[in-house]
Design an enzyme around this catalytic site. Structure first.
Site, PDB file in Angstrom:
ATOM      1  N   SER A   3     -49.194  -2.204 -50.107  1.00  0.00           N
ATOM      2  CA  SER A   3     -49.014  -3.656 -49.839  1.00  0.00           C
ATOM      3  C   SER A   3     -50.493  -4.260 -49.586  1.00  0.00           C
ATOM      4  CB  SER A   3     -48.181  -3.832 -48.510  1.00  0.00           C
ATOM      5  OG  SER A   3     -47.919  -5.287 -48.126  1.00  0.00           O
ATOM      6  N   THR A   4     -50.739  -4.485 -48.258  1.00  0.00           N
ATOM      7  CA  THR A   4     -52.094  -5.092 -48.353  1.00  0.00           C
ATOM      8  C   THR A   4     -53.105  -4.177 -48.513  1.00  0.00           C
ATOM      9  OG1 THR A   4     -51.130  -6.395 -46.339  1.00  0.00           O
ATOM     10  CG2 THR A   4     -53.537  -6.314 -46.342  1.00  0.00           C
ATOM     11  N   HIS A  40     -46.330  -5.292 -52.953  1.00  0.00           N
ATOM     12  CA  HIS A  40     -45.778  -6.470 -52.565  1.00  0.00           C
ATOM     13  C   HIS A  40     -46.651  -7.835 -53.038  1.00  0.00           C
ATOM     14  CE1 HIS A  40     -44.381  -4.244 -48.849  1.00  0.00           C
ATOM     15  NE2 HIS A  40     -43.340  -4.049 -49.780  1.00  0.00           N
ATOM     16  N   MET A  66     -49.294  -3.286 -44.335  1.00  0.00           N
ATOM     17  CA  MET A  66     -49.129  -3.503 -43.129  1.00  0.00           C
ATOM     18  C   MET A  66     -47.402  -3.457 -43.076  1.00  0.00           C
ATOM     19  SD  MET A  66     -50.151  -5.363 -40.197  1.00  0.00           S
ATOM     20  CE  MET A  66     -49.497  -5.953 -38.941  1.00  0.00           C
ATOM     21  N   ASP A 121     -42.482  -1.057 -44.649  1.00  0.00           N
ATOM     22  CA  ASP A 121     -41.685  -0.776 -45.552  1.00  0.00           C
ATOM     23  C   ASP A 121     -42.077   0.543 -46.476  1.00  0.00           C
ATOM     24  OD1 ASP A 121     -39.924  -1.357 -47.736  1.00  0.00           O
ATOM     25  OD2 ASP A 121     -41.785  -2.661 -48.943  1.00  0.00           O
TER      26      ASP A 121
END
Length: 358
Positions: free
Chosen positions: A180-181, A206, A299, A302
């Site tokens: 993600s991030t 994401h 973050m 997930d």
């Protein structure tokens, strides 16, 4: 102003957007909007006396465009920035440039109904600001171009049926990756290390809808493996990396000794679509001990539960270490669940994947 709140500056030439974002973010007890500006020139003047923790930034504005401001900011005063604009659509160069310059995340505003969209996306926007605040922002240095939503579990897309795990080990391993991030740069670094005949990989990042095809094409230009956005029914084969399309869940499925992907709609899972948990659960069910899981910077949590299910099914799991993560959330949650076999720095992940898939 409370020092423990996340201080946000909003830069947008629309007074409606500035007002709406101020109301939405300010309603979260952990966030405080400390300044707004109608263009980057006003913003720069305000930043002489205000130090925001996070900035939301439009792209198309008078006097200076948002991307120019972002590049200048990340060179001289690195700050977590969320680009919130209608000008980062369809995998445009604007989106990729924003990520290159150091933007933490992208929010695609619709051209019509922006106020309603922002209000309906309250939880998502607040979560993105909190994730941005947790990132380790780096100074931008020019690179060579690349040659109110409920959190539901993966049950909403694929039920957790542990009565029929995959028992037959094939000669081919399949690799599933979640990030993600900070994941755009992390995935590029890992994928560049794989040889042309590297193991078949399916990755969930994401990213908003429309960005993933362009992102995959960009990776394809610098990687020895073929990289492309996944399409329903695509086979998972050696020498190919499939990137889950934005706003669609991607699942692994098995036909005999061969793997392919299923692309499907469904609710947000752990507040994401695509969800890493959905991909990992499908890997646990259909690949079992033939799977290798990798969870990287991001973050939230997930992927943690899905990775635990993979571990239970006999998969070999790797987590990116804290020092090399932009945000250590997702890997840390998987580690807490004792779902990880090895924790490694980013530069060692590809090497380990190759070792266990030979």
């Amino acid at each position: 102003m409370k020092e423990d709140k996340i201080k946000v500056m909003i830069i947008d030439d629309s007074a409606v957007v500035r007002e709406t974002l101020s109301h939405i973010l300010g309603s979260d007890p952990e966030i405080e909007v400390v300044a707004t500006a109608s263009d980057p020139v006003f913003a720069a003047k305000k930043m002489e006396t205000i130090t925001p923790d996070v900035i939301t930034l439009d792209v198309e504005m008078p006097r200076m465009d948002g991307l120019t401001f972002l590049r200048k900011l990340m060179v001289s005063r690195p700050t977590p920035v969320i680009v919130c604009s209608s000008k980062v659509e369809s995998g445009s160069d604007n989106a990729l440039k924003a990520l290159d310059y150091g933007a933490v995340d992208l929010v695609l505003k619709p051209k019509i109904g922006t106020k309603t969209f922002l209000e309906e996306s309250k939880v998502m926007l607040c979560d993105i600001v909190k994730a941005a605040h947790a990132t380790k922002v780096k100074t931008y240095t020019p690179k060579m171009p690349f040659q109110g939503i409920p959190s539901v579990s993966a049950d909403a897309v694929l039920t957790n049926d542990e009565s029929n795990p995959t028992e037959i080990e094939t000669t081919e391993k399949v690799v599933v990756i979640g990030a993600s991030t900070g994941g755009t740069e992390a995935l590029r670094e890992v994928f560049e290390m794989f040889p042309a005949d590297g193991p078949g990989i399916v990755a969930v990042l994401h990213m908003p809808e429309f960005f993933t095809a362009s992102f995959a094409a960009r990776l394809d230009s610098v990687c020895r493996m073929n990289v492309r956005e996944a399409k329903d029914g695509d086979p998972v084969t050696r020498g190919q990396i499939l990137i889950a399309p934005g706003n669609k869940h991607t699942l692994l499925q098995r036909n005999g000794a061969y793997y392919s992907v299923q692309i499907k709609d469904g609710p947000l899972v752990t507040r994401h679509r695509p969800s890493v948990d959905v991909l990992f659960r499908s890997a646990a069910r259909y690949a079992g001990k033939n799977a290798v899981g990798v969870i990287m910077t991001g973050m939230g949590d997930d992927g943690a539960r899905g990775m635990s299910e993979m571990k239970h099914a006999g998969a070999y799991n790797i987590a990116q270490d804290e020092a090399s993560c932009v945000v250590f959330g997702m890997p840390n949650e998987a580690i807490k669940l004792k779902a990880i076999d090895k924790v490694l720095p980013l530069k060692k992940i590809a090497e380990e994947v190759l070792r266990v898939t030979r």
